[in-house]
Design a protein around this motif. Sequence first.
Motif, PDB file in Angstrom:
ATOM      1  N   LEU A 216       0.887  -1.158   0.000  1.00 30.70           N
ATOM      2  CA  LEU A 216       0.000   0.000   0.000  1.00 30.70           C
ATOM      3  C   LEU A 216       0.924   1.205   0.000  1.00 30.70           C
ATOM      4  CD1 LEU A 216      -3.197   0.517   2.146  1.00 30.70           C
ATOM      5  CD2 LEU A 216      -1.639   2.392   1.683  1.00 30.70           C
ATOM      6  N   VAL A 217       0.886   1.990  -1.086  1.00 32.74           N
ATOM      7  CA  VAL A 217       1.789   3.122  -1.232  1.00 32.74           C
ATOM      8  C   VAL A 217       0.989   4.412  -1.195  1.00 32.74           C
ATOM      9  CG1 VAL A 217       1.734   2.891  -3.765  1.00 32.74           C
ATOM     10  CG2 VAL A 217       3.569   4.211  -2.670  1.00 32.74           C
ATOM     11  N   GLU A 218       1.474   5.359  -0.412  1.00 30.37           N
ATOM     12  CA  GLU A 218       0.803   6.652  -0.330  1.00 30.37           C
ATOM     13  C   GLU A 218       0.862   7.371  -1.671  1.00 30.37           C
ATOM     14  OE1 GLU A 218      -1.049   8.737   1.156  1.00 30.37           O
ATOM     15  OE2 GLU A 218      -1.495   7.523   2.918  1.00 30.37           O
ATOM     16  N   LYS A 219      -0.120   8.229  -1.869  1.00 28.45           N
ATOM     17  CA  LYS A 219      -0.142   9.076  -3.060  1.00 28.45           C
ATOM     18  C   LYS A 219       0.851  10.218  -2.874  1.00 28.45           C
ATOM     19  CE  LYS A 219      -1.989  12.467  -0.702  1.00 28.45           C
ATOM     20  NZ  LYS A 219      -1.221  13.704  -0.473  1.00 28.45           N
TER      21      LYS A 219
ATOM     22  N   PRO B 115       0.218  -7.390  -5.581  1.00 29.88           N
ATOM     23  CA  PRO B 115      -0.714  -6.258  -5.594  1.00 29.88           C
ATOM     24  C   PRO B 115      -0.054  -4.954  -5.152  1.00 29.88           C
ATOM     25  CG  PRO B 115      -1.694  -8.169  -4.491  1.00 29.88           C
ATOM     26  CD  PRO B 115      -0.252  -8.478  -4.693  1.00 29.88           C
ATOM     27  N   ILE B 116      -0.359  -3.886  -5.878  1.00 30.23           N
ATOM     28  CA  ILE B 116       0.001  -2.530  -5.465  1.00 30.23           C
ATOM     29  C   ILE B 116      -1.301  -1.756  -5.301  1.00 30.23           C
ATOM     30  CG2 ILE B 116       1.123  -0.360  -6.092  1.00 30.23           C
ATOM     31  CD1 ILE B 116       3.196  -1.919  -7.631  1.00 30.23           C
ATOM     32  N   TRP B 117      -1.517  -1.231  -4.108  1.00 29.97           N
ATOM     33  CA  TRP B 117      -2.711  -0.446  -3.777  1.00 29.97           C
ATOM     34  C   TRP B 117      -2.260   0.982  -3.501  1.00 29.97           C
ATOM     35  CZ3 TRP B 117      -7.717  -2.626  -1.793  1.00 29.97           C
ATOM     36  CH2 TRP B 117      -8.597  -1.632  -1.357  1.00 29.97           C
ATOM     37  N   VAL B 118      -2.803   1.951  -4.225  1.00 32.47           N
ATOM     38  CA  VAL B 118      -2.438   3.354  -4.034  1.00 32.47           C
ATOM     39  C   VAL B 118      -3.393   3.975  -3.022  1.00 32.47           C
ATOM     40  CG1 VAL B 118      -2.013   5.564  -5.157  1.00 32.47           C
ATOM     41  CG2 VAL B 118      -1.592   3.439  -6.407  1.00 32.47           C
ATOM     42  N   ALA B 119      -2.834   4.618  -2.014  1.00 35.58           N
ATOM     43  CA  ALA B 119      -3.637   5.120  -0.894  1.00 35.58           C
ATOM     44  C   ALA B 119      -4.436   6.350  -1.314  1.00 35.58           C
ATOM     45  CB  ALA B 119      -2.734   5.454   0.293  1.00 35.58           C
ATOM     46  N   MET B 120      -5.707   6.151  -1.561  1.00 33.55           N
ATOM     47  CA  MET B 120      -6.644   7.236  -1.870  1.00 33.55           C
ATOM     48  C   MET B 120      -7.727   7.233  -0.796  1.00 33.55           C
ATOM     49  SD  MET B 120      -5.701   8.985  -4.488  1.00 33.55           S
ATOM     50  CE  MET B 120      -4.542   8.889  -5.852  1.00 33.55           C
ATOM     51  N   GLU B 121      -7.356   7.764   0.374  1.00 31.20           N
ATOM     52  CA  GLU B 121      -8.227   7.658   1.550  1.00 31.20           C
ATOM     53  C   GLU B 121      -9.600   8.296   1.351  1.00 31.20           C
ATOM     54  OE1 GLU B 121      -4.050   7.268   2.972  1.00 31.20           O
ATOM     55  OE2 GLU B 121      -5.058   8.836   1.812  1.00 31.20           O
ATOM     56  N   TYR B 122      -9.680   9.325   0.533  1.00 37.03           N
ATOM     57  CA  TYR B 122     -10.946  10.067   0.448  1.00 37.03           C
ATOM     58  C   TYR B 122     -12.097   9.206  -0.051  1.00 37.03           C
ATOM     59  CZ  TYR B 122      -8.680  14.552   1.430  1.00 37.03           C
ATOM     60  OH  TYR B 122      -8.011  15.584   2.035  1.00 37.03           O
ATOM     61  N   ARG B 123     -11.812   8.189  -0.834  1.00 36.21           N
ATOM     62  CA  ARG B 123     -12.867   7.266  -1.289  1.00 36.21           C
ATOM     63  C   ARG B 123     -13.589   6.618  -0.112  1.00 36.21           C
ATOM     64  NH1 ARG B 123     -11.271   3.311  -6.280  1.00 36.21           N
ATOM     65  NH2 ARG B 123     -10.167   4.787  -7.636  1.00 36.21           N
ATOM     66  N   TYR B 124     -12.870   6.463   1.004  1.00 33.59           N
ATOM     67  CA  TYR B 124     -13.368   5.653   2.112  1.00 33.59           C
ATOM     68  C   TYR B 124     -13.880   6.477   3.286  1.00 33.59           C
ATOM     69  CZ  TYR B 124     -11.204   2.265  -0.856  1.00 33.59           C
ATOM     70  OH  TYR B 124     -10.879   1.510  -1.963  1.00 33.59           O
ATOM     71  N   MET B 125     -13.894   7.803   3.160  1.00 36.15           N
ATOM     72  CA  MET B 125     -14.592   8.604   4.163  1.00 36.15           C
ATOM     73  C   MET B 125     -16.066   8.189   4.141  1.00 36.15           C
ATOM     74  SD  MET B 125     -13.021  12.392   3.527  1.00 36.15           S
ATOM     75  CE  MET B 125     -11.344  12.825   3.998  1.00 36.15           C
TER      76      MET B 125
ATOM     77  N   LYS C  53      -1.873  17.389  -3.226  1.00 38.63           N
ATOM     78  CA  LYS C  53      -3.126  17.473  -2.485  1.00 38.63           C
ATOM     79  C   LYS C  53      -4.311  17.016  -3.308  1.00 38.63           C
ATOM     80  CE  LYS C  53      -4.873  17.780   0.704  1.00 38.63           C
ATOM     81  NZ  LYS C  53      -6.136  17.193   0.362  1.00 38.63           N
ATOM     82  N   CYS C  54      -4.318  17.423  -4.571  1.00 42.48           N
ATOM     83  CA  CYS C  54      -5.541  17.301  -5.364  1.00 42.48           C
ATOM     84  C   CYS C  54      -5.654  15.998  -6.131  1.00 42.48           C
ATOM     85  CB  CYS C  54      -5.662  18.489  -6.308  1.00 42.48           C
ATOM     86  SG  CYS C  54      -5.739  20.069  -5.442  1.00 42.48           S
ATOM     87  N   CYS C  55      -4.597  15.164  -6.129  1.00 42.70           N
ATOM     88  CA  CYS C  55      -4.753  13.855  -6.777  1.00 42.70           C
ATOM     89  C   CYS C  55      -5.902  13.086  -6.143  1.00 42.70           C
ATOM     90  CB  CYS C  55      -3.456  13.063  -6.743  1.00 42.70           C
ATOM     91  SG  CYS C  55      -2.854  12.622  -5.111  1.00 42.70           S
ATOM     92  N   HIS C  56      -6.180  13.307  -4.843  1.00 44.81           N
ATOM     93  CA  HIS C  56      -7.345  12.695  -4.194  1.00 44.81           C
ATOM     94  C   HIS C  56      -8.627  13.047  -4.946  1.00 44.81           C
ATOM     95  CE1 HIS C  56      -5.817  10.851  -0.586  1.00 44.81           C
ATOM     96  NE2 HIS C  56      -5.241  11.948  -0.164  1.00 44.81           N
ATOM     97  N   PHE C  57      -8.758  14.297  -5.324  1.00 45.16           N
ATOM     98  CA  PHE C  57     -10.009  14.769  -5.916  1.00 45.16           C
ATOM     99  C   PHE C  57     -10.126  14.335  -7.370  1.00 45.16           C
ATOM    100  CE2 PHE C  57      -8.760  18.017  -2.685  1.00 45.16           C
ATOM    101  CZ  PHE C  57      -9.540  17.465  -1.686  1.00 45.16           C
TER     102      PHE C  57
ATOM    103  N   VAL D 153      -7.932   0.365  -5.574  1.00 43.88           N
ATOM    104  CA  VAL D 153      -7.253   1.555  -6.095  1.00 43.88           C
ATOM    105  C   VAL D 153      -5.953   1.076  -6.730  1.00 43.88           C
ATOM    106  CG1 VAL D 153      -6.544   3.914  -5.649  1.00 43.88           C
ATOM    107  CG2 VAL D 153      -8.231   2.843  -4.152  1.00 43.88           C
ATOM    108  N   THR D 154      -6.003   0.875  -8.037  1.00 40.04           N
ATOM    109  CA  THR D 154      -4.918   0.219  -8.747  1.00 40.04           C
ATOM    110  C   THR D 154      -3.798   1.195  -9.090  1.00 40.04           C
ATOM    111  OG1 THR D 154      -5.882   0.674 -10.917  1.00 40.04           O
ATOM    112  CG2 THR D 154      -6.616  -1.343  -9.772  1.00 40.04           C
ATOM    113  N   LEU D 155      -2.730   0.624  -9.613  1.00 42.75           N
ATOM    114  CA  LEU D 155      -1.625   1.446 -10.099  1.00 42.75           C
ATOM    115  C   LEU D 155      -2.120   2.405 -11.183  1.00 42.75           C
ATOM    116  CD1 LEU D 155       1.442   1.445  -9.343  1.00 42.75           C
ATOM    117  CD2 LEU D 155       1.822   0.241 -11.484  1.00 42.75           C
ATOM    118  N   ASP D 156      -3.012   1.932 -12.052  1.00 43.58           N
ATOM    119  CA  ASP D 156      -3.579   2.805 -13.083  1.00 43.58           C
ATOM    120  C   ASP D 156      -4.356   3.962 -12.457  1.00 43.58           C
ATOM    121  OD1 ASP D 156      -2.518   1.261 -15.057  1.00 43.58           O
ATOM    122  OD2 ASP D 156      -4.418   0.463 -15.801  1.00 43.58           O
ATOM    123  N   ASP D 157      -5.148   3.672 -11.416  1.00 43.93           N
ATOM    124  CA  ASP D 157      -5.891   4.737 -10.740  1.00 43.93           C
ATOM    125  C   ASP D 157      -4.951   5.782 -10.163  1.00 43.93           C
ATOM    126  OD1 ASP D 157      -8.474   3.636 -11.175  1.00 43.93           O
ATOM    127  OD2 ASP D 157      -8.216   2.299  -9.449  1.00 43.93           O
ATOM    128  N   GLY D 158      -3.908   5.322  -9.499  1.00 43.48           N
ATOM    129  CA  GLY D 158      -2.948   6.240  -8.915  1.00 43.48           C
ATOM    130  C   GLY D 158      -2.208   7.041  -9.961  1.00 43.48           C
TER     131      GLY D 158
END
Length: 372
Positions: free
Chosen positions: A93-96, A118-128, A178-182, A334-339
């Motif tokens: 799990l790698v931070e953005k 597996p590589i999971w990109v940390a997109m926390e905002y999806r999970y609020m 900051k905005c990659c989350h959005f 949250v895949t490598l492509d998503d990140g």
Amino acid sequence: MKLLYGVIGCGMMGQEHLRNIALLPDAKVIAIFEPDATMRQRAAAIAPQAIFVTSIPELLQINAINCLLIASPNHVHLAQLEEVASIRPLPVLVEKPLFTSMDELPRLEALRNRYPAPIWVAMEYRYMPPVARLIREAEEATGGIRMLTIREHRFPFLQKVGNWNRFNDQTGGTLVEKCCHFFDLMRHILKSDPIRIAASGGQAVNHLDEVHDGRRSDVWDHAYVLVDFDSGARAMLELCMFAEGARYQEEISAIGPNGKIECKVPGPGRFWPHHLGAPPIAQVIISPRDPKGPRKLEIPVDPQLLEAGDHNGSTFYQHQRFQRAVAGQAPVEVTLDDGLWAAFMGQMAKEAAASNRVIEVPPIRQAERITA
């Protein structure tokens, strides 16, 4: 399956991950690589069972570790993933963000082609929880989203080790950092890719007089971004990082022919002034066009999760899902492509703002074609 983590980087965000991992059943931090002495001390107080190592190779030599968390500064994420890939490619799990410069895109393509785990990109905002509720109900509430607006009114960048987050070359710039989350939320909610981006932004208030090691801070503190998607939907981002006086930090609205759904998310509880009483509770509001009658739902979050981090409980829920993916019980969400897309959209928005022009983006899905 019990997750036995090796952790790379334990600054502010890494420590939030440690607190949330501690709340998970069947999860434990085994070892930590953190070069900064102060951050090591703080991490040790959160995860006293963990041992500290002096390098990534030393971390990967610990056989008990079966997954990794990378929460280091932005500009070293890719190099550390490459180092892991060359030694022992564990689930990670790698931070953005995944990258900070467009020059790194070919390296990301090569990494994706050879990384077997597996590589999971940390997109926390999806999970609020309020954002997740909006995502689940948006299609029915709107009848098909045509307009999506994301507003974040928040506090300035916090101080981090070595002040790395004060500089565009180390963060990728605010629209990436900051905005990659959005941008991730836009693609995820609209189920579509961008075809056109326009933007305006700059540094108006924050860090204007800050100089570190002879360099003046150059990170932006506000921006507008407009994005057209190949589905025909349009999205807008409004970012202001000198608006911490607001009651809610994030506000998202989705609108379609049948109505509107929106959510309001408070900022970190530790920043809410005590004299104002209890912090706000997140909300989801559904407003049909016919018959009219907005319906407001409060979305409370477990106080223990609010105490464990600054992201409305999302870091815990993200690790839950990562655990299932590592165990082979569910796909990586949250895949490598998503990140890659999230950071790429940030780079394009930065370029659109800097060049004062609209950026046209081909309607493509496979991330490797971006580099062609």
